[in-house]
Enzyme design. Sequence first.
Site, mmCIF file in Angstrom:
data_model
loop_
_atom_site.group_PDB
_atom_site.id
_atom_site.type_symbol
_atom_site.label_atom_id
_atom_site.label_comp_id
_atom_site.label_asym_id
_atom_site.label_seq_id
_atom_site.Cartn_x
_atom_site.Cartn_y
_atom_site.Cartn_z
ATOM 1 N N ASP A 1 37.787 -11.802 32.773
ATOM 2 C CA ASP A 1 38.117 -13.101 32.159
ATOM 3 C C ASP A 1 39.443 -12.872 31.318
ATOM 4 O OD1 ASP A 1 36.647 -11.443 30.271
ATOM 5 O OD2 ASP A 1 35.970 -13.189 29.190
ATOM 6 N N ILE B 1 32.689 -4.472 35.807
ATOM 7 C CA ILE B 1 31.357 -4.035 36.089
ATOM 8 C C ILE B 1 30.375 -5.074 35.275
ATOM 9 C CG2 ILE B 1 31.717 -1.766 36.382
ATOM 10 C CD1 ILE B 1 31.033 -1.202 33.554
ATOM 11 N N ASP B 2 31.000 -5.823 34.406
ATOM 12 C CA ASP B 2 29.985 -6.664 33.364
ATOM 13 C C ASP B 2 29.681 -7.977 34.121
ATOM 14 O OD1 ASP B 2 30.838 -4.870 31.445
ATOM 15 O OD2 ASP B 2 31.959 -6.062 30.248
ATOM 16 N N MET C 1 26.669 -0.388 30.031
ATOM 17 C CA MET C 1 27.867 -1.273 29.485
ATOM 18 C C MET C 1 27.534 -2.540 29.702
ATOM 19 S SD MET C 1 31.184 0.766 30.641
ATOM 20 C CE MET C 1 31.759 2.144 29.545
ATOM 21 N N GLY C 2 28.216 -3.355 29.236
ATOM 22 C CA GLY C 2 28.175 -4.879 29.078
ATOM 23 C C GLY C 2 28.452 -5.386 27.895
ATOM 24 N N ARG D 1 14.455 10.209 24.267
ATOM 25 C CA ARG D 1 15.904 11.090 24.770
ATOM 26 C C ARG D 1 16.540 9.760 24.983
ATOM 27 N NH1 ARG D 1 13.858 14.576 22.614
ATOM 28 N NH2 ARG D 1 13.585 16.858 23.079
ATOM 29 N N HIS E 1 31.285 5.339 30.904
ATOM 30 C CA HIS E 1 32.241 5.037 32.082
ATOM 31 C C HIS E 1 32.072 5.576 33.537
ATOM 32 C CE1 HIS E 1 34.617 4.086 28.360
ATOM 33 N NE2 HIS E 1 35.494 3.400 29.426
ATOM 34 N N ARG F 1 31.936 2.827 35.713
ATOM 35 C CA ARG F 1 33.108 2.323 36.413
ATOM 36 C C ARG F 1 33.745 2.971 37.713
ATOM 37 N NH1 ARG F 1 35.839 0.316 31.409
ATOM 38 N NH2 ARG F 1 37.741 1.230 32.188
HETATM 39 O O1 F6P Z 1 34.352 -4.632 30.486
HETATM 40 C C1 F6P Z 1 34.040 -3.721 31.200
HETATM 41 C C2 F6P Z 1 33.994 -2.516 30.387
HETATM 42 O O2 F6P Z 1 33.302 -1.196 31.087
HETATM 43 C C3 F6P Z 1 32.547 -2.765 29.267
HETATM 44 O O3 F6P Z 1 31.578 -2.693 29.987
HETATM 45 C C4 F6P Z 1 32.763 -1.819 28.133
HETATM 46 O O4 F6P Z 1 32.442 -2.123 26.952
HETATM 47 C C5 F6P Z 1 34.307 -1.631 28.234
HETATM 48 O O5 F6P Z 1 34.963 -2.160 29.442
HETATM 49 C C6 F6P Z 1 34.853 -0.304 27.982
HETATM 50 O O6 F6P Z 1 36.242 -0.435 27.821
HETATM 51 P P1 F6P Z 1 37.050 0.857 27.596
HETATM 52 O O7 F6P Z 1 37.501 1.355 29.018
HETATM 53 O O8 F6P Z 1 38.441 0.329 26.808
HETATM 54 O O9 F6P Z 1 36.574 1.896 26.819
#
Ligand code: F6P
Length: 361
Positions: A118, A142-143, A185-186, A279, A285, A288
């Site tokens: 966005d 990914i969000d 993440m999100g 735990r 990442h 990603r």
């Molecule tokens: O917006 C995608 C995202 O992977 C989020 O889920 C996460 O909070 C953020 O980017 C992490 O960003 P960076 O790559 O700057 O650590």
Amino acid sequence: MTEKRHIGVLTGGGDCSGLNAVIRAVVRRAVGHHGWRVTGILDGTHGLLRDPPAVMDLTLDLFSGEVLRQGGTMLGAANKGDPFDYPGPDGVRSDRSQDFIKGYRALGLDGLVGVGGDGTMRILSRLSEEGGISVVGIPKTIDNDVPGTEYAVGFATAVNTAVDALDRLQPTAASHHRVMILEVMGRDAGHIAINAGIAGGADVILIPEIPYDIEKVATKIRDVLEGGRSHALMVCSEAVGTASGKAVWRPDEEGKVRYGGVGHYLGEEIHRLTGAETRVTVLGHVQRGGIPTSRDRIVASAYGVRAVDLLAEGNAGRMVGWRQHGVIDIPLRDGASGASVVDVNGALVKTARGLGICLGN
Ligand code: F6P
């Protein structure tokens, strides 16, 4: 075959799996079908702000088989490259949007495909309206929180990675009679958490859209452990915050919010309230990267083709998206207006509750 045109493609924002599949689709459609030339802009918006612009020629022979399957982006990405608020080497920020337009014109581009979340859609929409350039946006993150579309490229792979983590955590949770907490993440939305939690058999799913009561979470865990199963799985979104609503984050290089670590807080609280051994895995990442799933490759391919065709039809200023089994396009600015979050009355929340999953309230 239409007139010979020259278009650019860039990948902005954070990377994700499926970006290379988008680039491939853009090149196959633009070069292979329309007979155009495609230039890849390196490192998101940065590439057009360099003098000379940092670019690479995208020819069909670059896509001989592997690229479709590769994570990351062959063009590089950047999530700190807003030309309207661009950081200089001394940290001072300035409006370099005119330099971006200059770079676009210097390359002789007739159009630009911008792949991003966005934030990127906001930037592209301003550039197209204020700079008069022909831009089509392709949503990725990914969000999965880009408004106006059911799917952003990269989301499906991230969910699969989180489900895979739960598949690996469940047997070790069972062996050691532990409560496993998986933090996913999100940034603004709990799409990864709720999808992965349902698919991965979680007992508790915490998402930012539903404020949670830690006592209710503890009761659910106690019920599971006392009900004959000696282990439990919990998924939390990085953005859920503590029980009092305080976000858990550290500043990034620019002082902006970088979430991470609320899982550890939850692990300690669950242990304190239930006595269970906990735990925590912060997936980070890992979500990603990796080989894109078939869904991400299909959506990426469909978006790439449609984006090029929109430029061919003279329909710039649009963002492609997915709705009800098909590709749609909407005004670019509609993809830039806020985040699309989990519908708290929607099918997934109902499914989770129907399965007896605790959503924290
Ligand atoms: O917006 C995608 C995202 O992977 C989020 O889920 C996460 O909070 C953020 O980017 C992490 O960003 P960076 O790559 O700057 O650590």
